[in-house]
Structures are given as structure tokens and as C-alpha cells.
Design a protein around this motif. Structure first.
Motif, short mmCIF file in Angstrom:
data_model
loop_
_atom_site.label_atom_id
_atom_site.label_comp_id
_atom_site.label_asym_id
_atom_site.label_seq_id
_atom_site.Cartn_x
_atom_site.Cartn_y
_atom_site.Cartn_z
N ALA A 21 39.20 -56.47 -111.09
CA ALA A 21 38.11 -55.49 -110.98
C ALA A 21 38.24 -54.69 -109.69
O ALA A 21 38.90 -55.11 -108.74
CB ALA A 21 36.76 -56.19 -111.02
N LEU A 22 37.60 -53.54 -109.68
CA LEU A 22 37.54 -52.67 -108.50
C LEU A 22 36.09 -52.33 -108.20
O LEU A 22 35.31 -52.07 -109.12
CB LEU A 22 38.30 -51.36 -108.74
CG LEU A 22 39.80 -51.43 -108.92
CD1 LEU A 22 40.33 -50.07 -109.35
CD2 LEU A 22 40.47 -51.86 -107.63
N LEU A 23 35.74 -52.33 -106.92
CA LEU A 23 34.44 -51.81 -106.50
C LEU A 23 34.64 -50.37 -106.04
O LEU A 23 35.56 -50.09 -105.27
CB LEU A 23 33.86 -52.63 -105.35
CG LEU A 23 33.22 -53.96 -105.71
CD1 LEU A 23 32.61 -54.59 -104.46
CD2 LEU A 23 32.19 -53.83 -106.78
N HIS A 59 38.09 -50.59 -103.61
CA HIS A 59 38.83 -51.75 -103.13
C HIS A 59 38.78 -52.81 -104.21
O HIS A 59 37.85 -52.85 -105.01
CB HIS A 59 38.22 -52.29 -101.84
CG HIS A 59 39.15 -53.22 -101.11
ND1 HIS A 59 39.34 -54.53 -101.48
CD2 HIS A 59 39.96 -53.02 -100.06
CE1 HIS A 59 40.22 -55.09 -100.69
NE2 HIS A 59 40.62 -54.19 -99.81
N THR A 60 39.80 -53.69 -104.21
CA THR A 60 39.78 -54.82 -105.12
C THR A 60 38.48 -55.58 -104.89
O THR A 60 38.08 -55.83 -103.75
CB THR A 60 40.99 -55.75 -104.86
OG1 THR A 60 42.18 -54.99 -105.05
CG2 THR A 60 40.99 -56.94 -105.79
N LEU A 63 33.59 -52.60 -98.77
CA LEU A 63 33.69 -52.97 -100.18
C LEU A 63 34.36 -54.34 -100.33
O LEU A 63 33.94 -55.17 -101.13
CB LEU A 63 34.46 -51.90 -100.97
CG LEU A 63 33.75 -50.56 -101.16
CD1 LEU A 63 34.72 -49.53 -101.71
CD2 LEU A 63 32.57 -50.72 -102.09
N ARG A 64 35.42 -54.57 -99.56
CA ARG A 64 36.16 -55.83 -99.63
C ARG A 64 35.25 -57.02 -99.29
O ARG A 64 35.29 -58.06 -99.92
CB ARG A 64 37.35 -55.79 -98.67
CG ARG A 64 38.22 -57.04 -98.77
CD ARG A 64 39.29 -57.10 -97.69
NE ARG A 64 38.67 -57.50 -96.42
CZ ARG A 64 38.72 -56.79 -95.30
NH1 ARG A 64 39.38 -55.65 -95.26
NH2 ARG A 64 38.13 -57.20 -94.21
N LEU A 85 28.42 -53.89 -100.05
CA LEU A 85 27.78 -52.96 -100.98
C LEU A 85 27.80 -53.60 -102.37
O LEU A 85 28.85 -53.98 -102.88
CB LEU A 85 28.53 -51.63 -101.00
CG LEU A 85 28.64 -50.94 -99.64
CD1 LEU A 85 29.65 -49.82 -99.69
CD2 LEU A 85 27.29 -50.42 -99.23
N GLU A 86 26.65 -53.69 -102.98
CA GLU A 86 26.55 -54.31 -104.29
C GLU A 86 26.52 -53.22 -105.37
O GLU A 86 25.78 -52.25 -105.26
CB GLU A 86 25.28 -55.15 -104.38
CG GLU A 86 25.25 -56.02 -105.61
CD GLU A 86 24.18 -57.07 -105.52
OE1 GLU A 86 23.49 -57.24 -106.53
OE2 GLU A 86 24.03 -57.70 -104.46
#
Length: 191
Positions: free
Chosen positions: A170-172, A159-160, A90-91, A95-96
């Protein structure tokens, strides 16, 4: 104090006579075909059943629970028993997100309801990655959103977000997607 001056007549005597002659045979219209307009109440009614539904969605979120207290740096969480490399993916932005929720300008209660709605929507649409934009501001939502997400069983990791998705505002999220019974049955048949 100044006295009001009387208004001069805008129409002359000839113009008044002309007007009376033109409307001499007129009579009021009778209402026979168009129903009168009913004024609606200004009070909004809550749709039936939504209180129960929102209570079920908000069941996982407690404001008292604080798993993450330091929100100044990058946040990272992986659900116990899941792949620890998920947060790194994620960082790095591997992954979109398939959907983005913007919580700017919302109160904590509104944000909690919207977040529950997002998780439910992702479940229905079979989305496994989402972005929640909470903003920086005073940091109220920046502290609350991660603590709410940690409590939800469908959140595998977060993750941020990378810079392209909002960085520290934001977070993913990576979510578990429960398959329908029909999909599970098909998978069992193919094994």
C-alpha cells in the motif's frame, strides 16, 4: 436399449370428473388494469457523458512514463518544491488517511480508472490524505500505481504505508486540495 414404460395415469376417472366439475364455470381473466411487463435488454448502456469525464480524469496517467523503476523496497516521493519532510511524516504514520482505495483483483485499466476516481473524490470531499492498497501479487500494480501518482499534479507526496496500513502492499498519499473560489475569497478578506 431400454424402452420407456408408459406412465400410469396419476389421476383416476373420478378425480378427473371432480376436477372438471370444479372448474366448469371458469373463464380466462382479461387483462384490463395491469400493463404487461416489458422485458429489458440484457445489454448495458453506457451513461452519456461518462466517457468524456473518465477521459479527463485519466488525462494525467500515461502507461509509458516510468519515474520509479525499483519497487522492491520502500517507495518515497515528494513533489518538486514541496517540503521534503512530508514523506517522513507519511512513513511514520503521522497523517492518517481519510479514505482507502483497495485495488486487489483489478486489471491495470480498472485500477487506473479507480485511482483517477479516488483523486477526484478526494478533491470534492477536501480530503488531503488517502491510502491506496495495490497489493503485492505479481507486482504489476505495485509498479504502475507509483508511476501514475507521480504524474498527477495534485499528489504532493507518497510513501510506502506503515505496517498498520499495509506496508509494501500500500501507499499513503498526501494531496493538494484546491479550495473553492468562495473559500479563497474568505481567506483574502481575513488577511
Amino acid at each position: 436399449m431400454q424402452q420407456k414404460k408408459p406412465k400410469p395415469d396419476a389421476l383416476s376417472v373420478e378425480e378427473r370428473a371432480l376436477f372438471r366439475d370444479s372448474v366448469a364455470g371458469a373463464r380466462p381473466l382479461e387483462q384490463d388494469k395491469i400493463p404487461p411487463v416489458v422485458r429489458r435488454s440484457k445489454q448495458k448502456r453506457a451513461p452519456t457523458g461518462t466517457a468524456e469525464l473518465s477521459a479527463q480524469k485519466l488525462f494525467f496517467f500515461s502507461d509509458e512514463y516510468e519515474a520509479i523503476t525499483d519497487t522492491s523496497g520502500s517507495l518515497s516521493y515528494v513533489q518538486q518544491g514541496d517540503d521534503p519532510m512530508l514523506a517522513g511524516r507519511l512513513r511514520r504514520g503521522e497523517l492518517e488517511p481519510q479514505v482507502v482505495l483497495d485495488l486487489h483483483g483489478m486489471t491495470a485499466n480498472e485500477a487506473k480508472t479507480q485511482l483517477a476516481g479516488l483523486l477526484d473524490y478526494c478533491q470534492q470531499q477536501q480530503f488531503n490524505c488517502a491510502c491506496v492498497v495495490h497489493g503485492k501479487g505479481l507486482g504489476i500494480l505495485a509498479r504502475k500505481v507509483p508511476n501514475w501518482l507521480v504524474q498527477h499534479p495534485n499528489v504532493r507526496a507518497f510513501h510506502t504505508a506503515p505496517k498498520s496500513w499495509g506496508k509494501h502492499g500500500a501507499l499513503l498519499l498526501l494531496l493538494k486540495i484546491n479550495q473553492s473560489n468562495e473559500q479563497q475569497f474568505r481567506e483574502l478578506q481575513h488577511r
